[in-house]
Design a protein around this motif. Structure first.
Motif, PDB file in Angstrom:
ATOM      1  N   THR A  18      -4.410 -12.626   6.781  1.00 32.13           N
ATOM      2  CA  THR A  18      -5.092 -11.334   6.367  1.00 32.13           C
ATOM      3  C   THR A  18      -6.146 -11.905   5.437  1.00 32.13           C
ATOM      4  O   THR A  18      -5.905 -12.672   4.505  1.00 32.13           O
ATOM      5  CB  THR A  18      -4.424 -10.455   5.705  1.00 32.13           C
ATOM      6  N   GLU A  20      -6.131  -5.048   9.015  1.00 32.03           N
ATOM      7  CA  GLU A  20      -4.948  -5.720   9.269  1.00 32.03           C
ATOM      8  C   GLU A  20      -4.934  -6.363  10.506  1.00 32.03           C
ATOM      9  O   GLU A  20      -5.479  -5.995  11.581  1.00 32.03           O
ATOM     10  CB  GLU A  20      -3.833  -4.506   9.308  1.00 32.03           C
ATOM     11  N   GLU A  30       3.838  -2.787   0.865  1.00 26.58           N
ATOM     12  CA  GLU A  30       4.047  -3.401  -0.431  1.00 26.58           C
ATOM     13  C   GLU A  30       5.329  -2.736  -1.202  1.00 26.58           C
ATOM     14  O   GLU A  30       6.034  -3.313  -1.811  1.00 26.58           O
ATOM     15  CB  GLU A  30       2.823  -2.985  -1.418  1.00 26.58           C
ATOM     16  N   PHE A  75       1.344  -6.409  10.262  1.00 26.49           N
ATOM     17  CA  PHE A  75       1.301  -7.324   8.974  1.00 26.49           C
ATOM     18  C   PHE A  75       1.373  -8.692   9.290  1.00 26.49           C
ATOM     19  O   PHE A  75       2.164  -9.114  10.167  1.00 26.49           O
ATOM     20  CB  PHE A  75       2.246  -6.925   7.853  1.00 26.49           C
ATOM     21  N   HIS A  83       0.645 -11.460   6.301  1.00 23.89           N
ATOM     22  CA  HIS A  83      -0.308 -11.833   5.027  1.00 23.89           C
ATOM     23  C   HIS A  83      -1.057 -13.252   5.250  1.00 23.89           C
ATOM     24  O   HIS A  83      -1.971 -13.499   4.411  1.00 23.89           O
ATOM     25  CB  HIS A  83       0.653 -11.908   3.896  1.00 23.89           C
ATOM     26  N   HIS A  97      -0.779  -0.691   3.771  1.00 20.69           N
ATOM     27  CA  HIS A  97      -0.598  -1.512   2.987  1.00 20.69           C
ATOM     28  C   HIS A  97       0.366  -1.285   1.900  1.00 20.69           C
ATOM     29  O   HIS A  97       1.258  -1.916   1.481  1.00 20.69           O
ATOM     30  CB  HIS A  97      -2.043  -1.984   2.448  1.00 20.69           C
ATOM     31  N   TRP A 149      -8.286 -10.756   2.086  1.00 22.32           N
ATOM     32  CA  TRP A 149      -8.045  -9.807   0.948  1.00 22.32           C
ATOM     33  C   TRP A 149      -9.381  -9.622   0.373  1.00 22.32           C
ATOM     34  O   TRP A 149     -10.255 -10.604   0.056  1.00 22.32           O
ATOM     35  CB  TRP A 149      -6.841 -10.538   0.132  1.00 22.32           C
TER      36      TRP A 149
END
Length: 344
Positions: free
Chosen positions: A159, A175, A79, A154, A156, A75, A161
């Motif tokens: 996902t 993931e 990022e 990935f 987003h 992750h 969080w």
């Protein structure tokens, strides 16, 4: 007069003693109200610790096949991802926003991921799984996500969080991996009261098995090792507890006085293999003149035999008394529904 004064003094002393003893007993009783039995403390604290180690440290999640430290590293790389290499030291520093257990554990975990040559594109000396050589210091080596990693790891939007340990950042619960990463990489971890050992599998065979699953067809899948070797899968038992695999080194006969180890069993390095050969020689189990390690990109360990030693008998002795043959016990344990479960 003197006697009366003594009597009054004695009475006052008694009163002070009674008051002091009363205060002392009151304080003691107040303290007793807050005493927690040691047995209760041990049970609560140990269970909390055991649960934490199992869920947050040693066992991978079934959904993405990653331990928490591995997930946080990936992750963090996502990022930081801009297509260029990053110093591993910088990645470690960024990952510490999510992982509270120090830089050493992050660095070691990143090297292990990089050595599997699947999710990370590495640059520099990342060590050698064949010889057991360690990677260079984090300030000297660089890393970025591989194309495969960015493609399959990935998404987003899908996902879930969670807040990081200090509440300042968000990290993924798991993931949304599009590939059976748990079986591709393999994993090993020791928790409190249980252990996990899932062996790696062949990339192409996993793709074929995934297609067969989607088509509703049956398939057979067994481990495959990056270090090579020969394996007896008869007692594999689909990775369930109690299964066992015998793995042998691949040994060629160079001439009547020399044997060459070309592939080593999974989990064995050339250094540990040579050490086991020398120990067996010292104990009189085998007779060798010397052992040479010429391993670079591929394994080559030359075993020079003593005089009047049959190479065929020596081959059997190497398998019997050294790490040229090892036994692996798979134990497929994963986290599912916030608890460890054994699968196969």
């Amino acid at each position: 007069m003197i006697e009366n004064e003594h009597e009054e003094t004695h009475d006052n002393d008694n009163e002070h003693e009674q008051e002091f003893s009363g205060e002392e007993s009151g304080a003691a009783s107040a303290e007793m109200e807050h005493v927690v039995p040691v047995q209760g403390m041990y049970n609560d604290y140990f269970l909390d610790y055991a649960s934490y180690v199992i869920l947050e440290r040693a066992v991978p999640h079934q959904h993405d096949g990653l331990k928490p430290v591995q997930r946080r590293i990936l992750h963090s790389l996502d990022e930081m991802h801009d297509g260029r290499y990053h110093k591993v030291a910088n990645v470690i520093g960024n990952t510490m926003k999510f992982h509270p257990h120090g830089d050493a554990s992050i660095g070691d975990a990143m090297v292990q991921i990089g050595q599997k040559d699947l999710l990370l594109d590495c640059q520099g000396n990342w060590g050698n799984i064949l010889t057991g050589d360690r990677a260079a210091a984090a300030r000297y080596i660089e890393v970025r996500l591989s194309k495969f990693g960015t493609e399959v790891l990935f998404n987003h939007k899908t996902t879930n969080w969670l807040a990081s340990y200090d509440g300042r950042n968000k990290e993924p619960e798991t993931e949304p991996v599009k590939f059976p990463l748990l079986l591709a990489q393999g994993v090993e971890g020791i928790a409190v009261g249980l252990a996990c050992k899932i062996l790696p599998h062949n990339f192409i065979e996993l793709i074929d098995a995934s297609i067969a699953t989607l088509l509703g067809k049956r398939f057979k899948l067994v481990p495959d090792f990056p270090t090579g070797g020969m394996a007896d899968m008869e007692m594999y038992n689909d990775g369930l507890r109690g299964g066992r695999i015998r793995v042998r080194a691949r040994i060629d006969k160079v001439d009547n006085k020399t044997l060459a180890v070309r592939e080593v069993p999974f989990g064995v390095t050339t250094s540990s293999l040579i050490e086991s050969i020398l120990k067996a020689n010292d104990k009189g189990k085998i007779k060798v003149k010397k052992v040479e390690d010429n391993t670079a990109k591929v394994v080559e360990v030359l075993v020079h035999l003593a005089n009047n030693v049959s190479p065929d008998k020596m081959l059997d002795a190497l398998y019997a008394f050294t790490d040229c043959e090892v036994s692996l016990a798979p134990n497929a344990c994963v986290i599912l529904d916030d608890r460890p479960q054994f699968i196969g």
